[in-house]
Design a protein around this motif. Structure first.
Motif, PDB file in Angstrom:
ATOM      1  N   VAL A  95     -14.665 -31.791  48.190  1.00  0.00           N
ATOM      2  CA  VAL A  95     -14.720 -32.437  46.874  1.00  0.00           C
ATOM      3  C   VAL A  95     -16.169 -32.545  46.422  1.00  0.00           C
ATOM      4  O   VAL A  95     -17.042 -32.966  47.187  1.00  0.00           O
ATOM      5  N   LEU A  96     -16.410 -32.167  45.171  1.00  0.00           N
ATOM      6  CA  LEU A  96     -17.687 -32.402  44.504  1.00  0.00           C
ATOM      7  C   LEU A  96     -17.422 -33.426  43.409  1.00  0.00           C
ATOM      8  O   LEU A  96     -16.612 -33.174  42.512  1.00  0.00           O
ATOM      9  N   LEU A  97     -18.072 -34.596  43.454  1.00  0.00           N
ATOM     10  CA  LEU A  97     -17.779 -35.596  42.437  1.00  0.00           C
ATOM     11  C   LEU A  97     -19.028 -36.292  41.924  1.00  0.00           C
ATOM     12  O   LEU A  97     -19.959 -36.565  42.684  1.00  0.00           O
ATOM     13  N   ASP A  98     -19.017 -36.530  40.627  1.00  0.00           N
ATOM     14  CA  ASP A  98     -20.125 -37.196  39.961  1.00  0.00           C
ATOM     15  C   ASP A  98     -20.097 -38.688  40.269  1.00  0.00           C
ATOM     16  O   ASP A  98     -19.049 -39.248  40.610  1.00  0.00           O
ATOM     17  N   VAL A  99     -21.245 -39.329  40.128  1.00  0.00           N
ATOM     18  CA  VAL A  99     -21.335 -40.761  40.373  1.00  0.00           C
ATOM     19  C   VAL A  99     -20.824 -41.564  39.187  1.00  0.00           C
ATOM     20  O   VAL A  99     -19.957 -42.427  39.316  1.00  0.00           O
ATOM     21  N   MET A 100     -21.364 -41.276  37.993  1.00  0.00           N
ATOM     22  CA  MET A 100     -21.047 -42.066  36.806  1.00  0.00           C
ATOM     23  C   MET A 100     -19.930 -41.408  36.020  1.00  0.00           C
ATOM     24  O   MET A 100     -20.092 -40.332  35.455  1.00  0.00           O
ATOM     25  N   MET A 101     -18.746 -42.064  35.987  1.00  0.00           N
ATOM     26  CA  MET A 101     -17.589 -41.545  35.263  1.00  0.00           C
ATOM     27  C   MET A 101     -16.786 -42.708  34.698  1.00  0.00           C
ATOM     28  O   MET A 101     -16.852 -43.818  35.219  1.00  0.00           O
ATOM     29  N   PRO A 102     -16.011 -42.476  33.641  1.00  0.00           N
ATOM     30  CA  PRO A 102     -15.156 -43.530  33.094  1.00  0.00           C
ATOM     31  C   PRO A 102     -13.925 -43.753  33.966  1.00  0.00           C
ATOM     32  O   PRO A 102     -13.654 -42.979  34.880  1.00  0.00           O
ATOM     33  N   VAL A 103     -13.202 -44.823  33.684  1.00  0.00           N
ATOM     34  CA  VAL A 103     -11.955 -45.212  34.339  1.00  0.00           C
ATOM     35  C   VAL A 103     -12.203 -45.654  35.784  1.00  0.00           C
ATOM     36  O   VAL A 103     -11.892 -46.771  36.172  1.00  0.00           O
ATOM     37  N   MET A 104     -12.735 -44.747  36.602  1.00  0.00           N
ATOM     38  CA  MET A 104     -13.104 -45.071  37.984  1.00  0.00           C
ATOM     39  C   MET A 104     -14.347 -44.276  38.338  1.00  0.00           C
ATOM     40  O   MET A 104     -14.365 -43.060  38.187  1.00  0.00           O
ATOM     41  N   ASP A 105     -15.403 -44.960  38.798  1.00  0.00           N
ATOM     42  CA  ASP A 105     -16.644 -44.241  39.096  1.00  0.00           C
ATOM     43  C   ASP A 105     -16.537 -43.468  40.415  1.00  0.00           C
ATOM     44  O   ASP A 105     -15.559 -43.588  41.157  1.00  0.00           O
ATOM     45  N   GLY A 106     -17.548 -42.669  40.674  1.00  0.00           N
ATOM     46  CA  GLY A 106     -17.530 -41.812  41.852  1.00  0.00           C
ATOM     47  C   GLY A 106     -17.548 -42.572  43.161  1.00  0.00           C
ATOM     48  O   GLY A 106     -16.945 -42.128  44.150  1.00  0.00           O
ATOM     49  N   PHE A 107     -18.227 -43.717  43.197  1.00  0.00           N
ATOM     50  CA  PHE A 107     -18.287 -44.495  44.431  1.00  0.00           C
ATOM     51  C   PHE A 107     -16.898 -44.995  44.837  1.00  0.00           C
ATOM     52  O   PHE A 107     -16.484 -44.871  45.993  1.00  0.00           O
ATOM     53  N   THR A 108     -16.187 -45.575  43.864  1.00  0.00           N
ATOM     54  CA  THR A 108     -14.844 -46.093  44.143  1.00  0.00           C
ATOM     55  C   THR A 108     -13.900 -44.960  44.527  1.00  0.00           C
ATOM     56  O   THR A 108     -13.113 -45.070  45.473  1.00  0.00           O
ATOM     57  N   ALA A 109     -14.005 -43.848  43.784  1.00  0.00           N
ATOM     58  CA  ALA A 109     -13.150 -42.697  44.083  1.00  0.00           C
ATOM     59  C   ALA A 109     -13.428 -42.150  45.476  1.00  0.00           C
ATOM     60  O   ALA A 109     -12.508 -41.803  46.221  1.00  0.00           O
TER      61      ALA A 109
END
Length: 237
Positions: A53-67
């Motif tokens: 998985v490649l995931l960004d840190v800052m995102m709407p709904v649920m941020d990358g840390f929580t995800a």
């Protein structure tokens, strides 16, 4: 055709970034699935179990840390590589990424030349971790069948640290034999002096010392242990 074992998950709310990542990695033969936020990513991860998985840190709904934390919880001990995309100077984000279970991070702006190499390195490391885990599971299964348990004796404080098989084999909790003194208390009185003498020799020796002892356990009463002071214990009835 790509197989599920070649499936990668890209998570970023920026469509242009996802498009560029998809273009670079699909040309390497990977199948790409995408999510625009962390909540979508967790659902896709649970459904498809991608290889990486490649995931960004800052995102709407649920941020990358929580995800990342939720995917790691779903992943259990599989060791799927979770790589977070962070700002180059955001040291706090990088530190937090590792604390929530990230395997690695890639800074933005992304170095596209190095991206595929970092991904392939993470995939190789993930595969190695899975092989090691499978080997340990096979070893643990063999130990249960053979009535084996393993221990580590720390000479600094005389503490004993047991493998998870101890209670299944003997019916005694590891916390009840957490010290050498506890171990010796469980030894048959007629064998105790010999056990103490051999353990003292083991403490001063670089080699291993084997001993056969009668010990008492709540599960099977008196039994015979074959013990190796170099971290191995086996039981025979």
């Amino acid at each position: 055709m790509p197989t599920p074992s070649q499936r990668l998950l890209i998570v970023d709310d920026d469509n242009a970034t996802r498009m560029l990542l998809r273009g670079v990695l699909s040309r390497q033969g990977f199948e790409i699935i995408e999510a625009a936020n962390g909540a979508q990513a967790v659902a896709l991860f649970s459904q498809h179990r991608p290889l990486l998985v490649l995931l960004d840190v800052m995102m709407p709904v649920m941020d990358g840390f929580t995800a990342c934390a939720e995917m790691r919880a779903i992943d259990h001990n599989e060791g799927t590589p979770l790589i977070m995309l962070t700002g180059a100077d955001d040291l706090k984000a990088i530190d937090k990424a590792f604390r929530v279970g990230a395997t690695d991070f890639i800074t933005k702006p992304i170095n596209w030349t190095l991206l595929t190499q970092r991904v392939r390195y993470a995939l190789r490391s993930g595969q190695l971790n899975r092989e090691v885990r499978q080997s340990r599971l096979r070893q643990a299964s063999a130990c249960r069948i053979a009535k084996l348990a393993f221990w580590e004796w720390r000479l600094t404080d005389d503490s004993l640290h047991w493998s998870d098989d101890l209670e299944a084999v003997l019916g005694v909790s590891a916390q009840h034999i957490a010290q050498v003194a506890d171990f010796l208390d469980a030894v048959h009185p007629d064998d105790r002096a010999r056990a103490q003498r051999l353990m003292n020799l083991a403490r001063q020796s670089t080699g291993s010392i084997e001993m056969e002892l009668r010990m008492h356990t709540s599960k099977i009463g008196w039994c015979v242990w074959w013990a190796n002071a170099a971290f191995r214990v086996a039981i025979t009835r």
